[in-house]
Design a protein around this motif. Structure first.
Motif, short mmCIF file in Angstrom:
data_model
loop_
_atom_site.label_atom_id
_atom_site.label_comp_id
_atom_site.label_asym_id
_atom_site.label_seq_id
_atom_site.Cartn_x
_atom_site.Cartn_y
_atom_site.Cartn_z
N ALA A 7 0.81 -1.21 0.00
CA ALA A 7 0.00 0.00 0.00
C ALA A 7 0.85 1.27 0.00
O ALA A 7 0.36 2.33 -0.34
CB ALA A 7 -0.94 0.00 1.20
N ASP A 15 1.02 8.17 -9.30
CA ASP A 15 1.62 9.18 -8.44
C ASP A 15 2.42 10.23 -9.22
O ASP A 15 3.07 11.08 -8.63
CB ASP A 15 2.53 8.52 -7.40
CG ASP A 15 1.79 7.44 -6.63
OD1 ASP A 15 0.55 7.51 -6.56
OD2 ASP A 15 2.44 6.53 -6.10
N ARG A 37 -12.87 15.45 -4.58
CA ARG A 37 -12.21 14.86 -3.41
C ARG A 37 -10.70 14.91 -3.59
O ARG A 37 -10.18 14.59 -4.67
CB ARG A 37 -12.64 13.39 -3.24
CG ARG A 37 -11.91 12.67 -2.09
CD ARG A 37 -12.19 11.16 -2.10
NE ARG A 37 -11.33 10.46 -1.15
CZ ARG A 37 -11.77 9.84 -0.05
NH1 ARG A 37 -13.06 9.81 0.23
NH2 ARG A 37 -10.93 9.23 0.76
N HIS A 40 -4.92 11.63 -0.97
CA HIS A 40 -3.50 11.50 -0.71
C HIS A 40 -3.23 10.41 0.32
O HIS A 40 -3.85 10.42 1.36
CB HIS A 40 -2.88 12.81 -0.20
CG HIS A 40 -1.39 12.71 -0.08
ND1 HIS A 40 -0.56 12.88 -1.15
CD2 HIS A 40 -0.61 12.36 0.96
CE1 HIS A 40 0.69 12.67 -0.77
NE2 HIS A 40 0.69 12.35 0.50
N PRO A 41 -2.30 9.47 0.06
CA PRO A 41 -1.60 9.30 -1.21
C PRO A 41 -2.58 9.04 -2.36
O PRO A 41 -3.68 8.53 -2.12
CB PRO A 41 -0.71 8.07 -0.96
CG PRO A 41 -0.51 8.05 0.52
CD PRO A 41 -1.80 8.55 1.09
N PRO A 42 -2.17 9.37 -3.58
CA PRO A 42 -3.09 9.22 -4.71
C PRO A 42 -3.49 7.76 -4.94
O PRO A 42 -2.80 6.83 -4.52
CB PRO A 42 -2.25 9.72 -5.90
CG PRO A 42 -1.17 10.55 -5.31
CD PRO A 42 -0.87 9.92 -3.98
N PRO A 47 -12.32 7.07 -4.51
CA PRO A 47 -13.17 6.19 -3.68
C PRO A 47 -14.55 6.79 -3.43
O PRO A 47 -15.46 6.07 -3.02
CB PRO A 47 -12.37 6.06 -2.38
CG PRO A 47 -11.52 7.28 -2.32
CD PRO A 47 -11.20 7.63 -3.75
N ARG A 94 -3.07 14.50 5.25
CA ARG A 94 -1.97 14.15 6.16
C ARG A 94 -0.79 13.65 5.34
O ARG A 94 -0.95 12.87 4.42
CB ARG A 94 -2.41 13.11 7.17
CG ARG A 94 -1.35 12.87 8.24
CD ARG A 94 -1.94 12.15 9.43
NE ARG A 94 -2.88 12.98 10.15
CZ ARG A 94 -3.90 12.51 10.86
NH1 ARG A 94 -4.10 11.22 10.94
NH2 ARG A 94 -4.72 13.34 11.48
#
Lengths: 135, 382
Positions: A7, A15, A37, A40-42, A47, A94
């Protein structure tokens, strides 16, 4: 490929937006072209809405320090210990990074920080420092 | 009360190799020795086995296990995700296979030379540093470092110190000290010993907050409760087993939930289990909580509602998780005190507690919680 860390593996496709931004000295986040939306991370698909089309949003690069550690593994330490931080960007994202130009005894959770682009080894990475502390 | 479909399965055999720092043999040999031992324990033969479950990162190929143990033909195989965090999900897989009829007798196995071979705690164990990625480019080389970013926020918010974490480490070694299979057998530690151990990640984790590095294998045999009643041991039911894989989750770098003082995956599996089993925290007699690092136990105690948020340190300091306490935790010594067989040794201990054969037996244990954070199960006496 090691499943425990899959992940966090960077995909050159998913990315690319981000690292092209870093090469140009900008912090670019992936924003869904359909529902806006920020991811991050891409990821390849949004979703929230299922779109696979992404725009970019340039981050102010400002945020607050959410958590930190000293990276200095006893069996294979860096030449200089690095401070790894979690930053809560004002954009609501974050971000994992390193703290640059801040002494250990000056670190405080929730302190304001801002991005600075620094050469690490032979690669430019987005690091964080006190506001105005980038060189 | 609606019964969980997983109530249709039982653990009838457990087996393990010795736990060591240097097994001196192949990981496949460890796997098949554990599998044979579990079948012997169950009173079943290799020919009875028609299902296999292991971990995504187990190196032992199913066909090699079948060929070596002499299973006649296996018609169900599956692997659980996320390394140790998926360890308890193996019970969910096996129970689902048995409940659906996909398999009658499932062997779960996990075996590795994690100390003498590939050491997961060493920088580079999973491919090393990268120049550009989301985590490792910044020096998050090991699980200890990755988890510690999470724990630091908890320490900050609740005023918890490394010595608070140390009190779990003391209990784990206290339980291990009377367990002949444990690395810390006859070697209890004090809080002072803990505080003298070296920093692994300053100022969060010391050496004695970290799990063992171990060579060894553990296996379990799962079948239907009906068949279990004809076998030699008291029936140990899988009363419920589930996982949580939410949108914002990562595994070791689980930084993208809003509140890092909580473990949303563990809160979810807890809520699911309390609902599906009709049980609650007060019904659990022993808890086996995945303890790669001491603070993970704090998060799980709070997620399952054994204590309030931010209260795990006091809960532990008040003696609740020791033998004789309200909720004995990791009675084998856990991964810190017994061995690191990626969580499977904690499942084996849960079965011993329900059979009444544990070295640190909790009297009349009826329900035991097994949690690896992102997956969990309640086991009960049948």
């Amino acid at each position: 490929m090691e499943p425990m860390t899959t992940a966090s593996t960077v995909s050159p496709w998913d990315d690319a937006i981000f690292w092209e931004g870093v090469d140009g000295g900008r912090l670019l986040l992936a924003r869904c072209a359909r529902c806006s939306r920020i991811q991050h991370p891409p990821s390849p698909m949004c979703p929230s809405c299922g779109s696979v089309s992404w725009d970019v949003q340039e981050s102010s690069g400002k945020g607050r320090l959410h958590s930190w550690i000293v990276s200095h593994h006893p069996s294979r330490p860096d030449a200089e210990p690095r401070v790894v931080v979690l930053v809560d960007l004002d954009d609501g994202v974050r971000f994992v990074s390193n703290l640059h130009n801040v002494q250990l005894d000056e670190i405080q959770v929730d302190m304001p920080v801002e991005v600075t682009f620094q050469l690490v080894g032979d690669t430019v990475l987005p690091l964080f420092t006190r506001p105005g502390g980038g060189t | 009360m609606t019964r969980s479909p997983h109530h249709q399965a039982a653990i009838v055999g457990i087996g393990q190799t010795e736990f060591s720092k240097r097994s001196g043999r192949s990981e496949l040999q460890l796997a098949v020795e554990a599998a044979r031992a579990a079948l012997d324990d169950a009173g079943l033969r290799p020919a009875d086995v028609d299902g296999l479950v292991t971990f995504d990162i187990d190196s032992n190929d199913e066909t090699a296990v079948v060929r070596s143990v002499g299973m006649t033909e296996v018609r169900w195989t599956s692997r659980t995700p996320q390394g140790g965090a998926g360890s308890v999900a193996t019970l969910q897989h096996a129970a689902a296979a048995v409940a659906s009829g996909a398999a009658d007798v499932v062997v779960i196995y996990r075996a590795f030379n994690e100390r003498s071979g590939r050491r997961y705690g060493q920088p580079g164990a999973f491919g090393g540093r990268r120049t550009r990625d989301w985590h490792r480019a910044y020096g998050l080389d090991t699980p200890a470092q990755q988890f510690a970013l999470w724990f630091q926020r908890y320490m900050h918010m609740y005023g918890v110190t490394n010595a608070d974490f140390g009190r779990y480490g003391v209990v784990a070694r206290q339980h291990a000290a009377t367990n002949p299979n444990a690395w810390f057998y006859q070697r209890p530690i004090t809080l002072e010993d803990h505080q003298r151990s070296r920093w692994i990640v300053e100022p969060i984790l010391r050496l004695l907050d970290c799990c063992q590095e171990s060579d060894g294998g553990v296996a379990c045999v799962v079948t239907s409760p009906e068949r279990a009643r004809d076998l030699r041991h008291p029936v140990v039911l899988i009363e419920g087993a589930t996982q949580s894989n939410p949108t914002d989750g990562y595994v070791t770098t689980n930084y993208y939930h809003q509140d890092l003082t909580r473990y949303p995956e563990a809160e979810s599996v807890a809520a699911q289990l309390w609902k599906s089993t009709g049980l609650g925290p007060g019904d659990i007699d022993v808890a086996m909580l995945y303890d790669a690092f001491s603070p993970v136990v704090f998060y799980q105690l709070e997620a399952f509602g054994f204590c309030g948020r931010g209260e795990a340190g006091d809960f532990i300091a008040d003696g609740n998780i020791q033998l004789g306490g309200r909720l004995p935790v990791n009675t084998n010594g856990g991964l810190l005190g017994e061995a690191y067989i990626h969580g499977m040794n904690n499942i084996a201990e849960a079965v011993r507690q329900l059979r009444g054969t544990a070295v640190n037996q909790v009297p009349r244990a009826e329900h035991v919680l097994c949690s690896s954070g992102r997956s969990a199960a309640v086991l009960g006496r049948g």
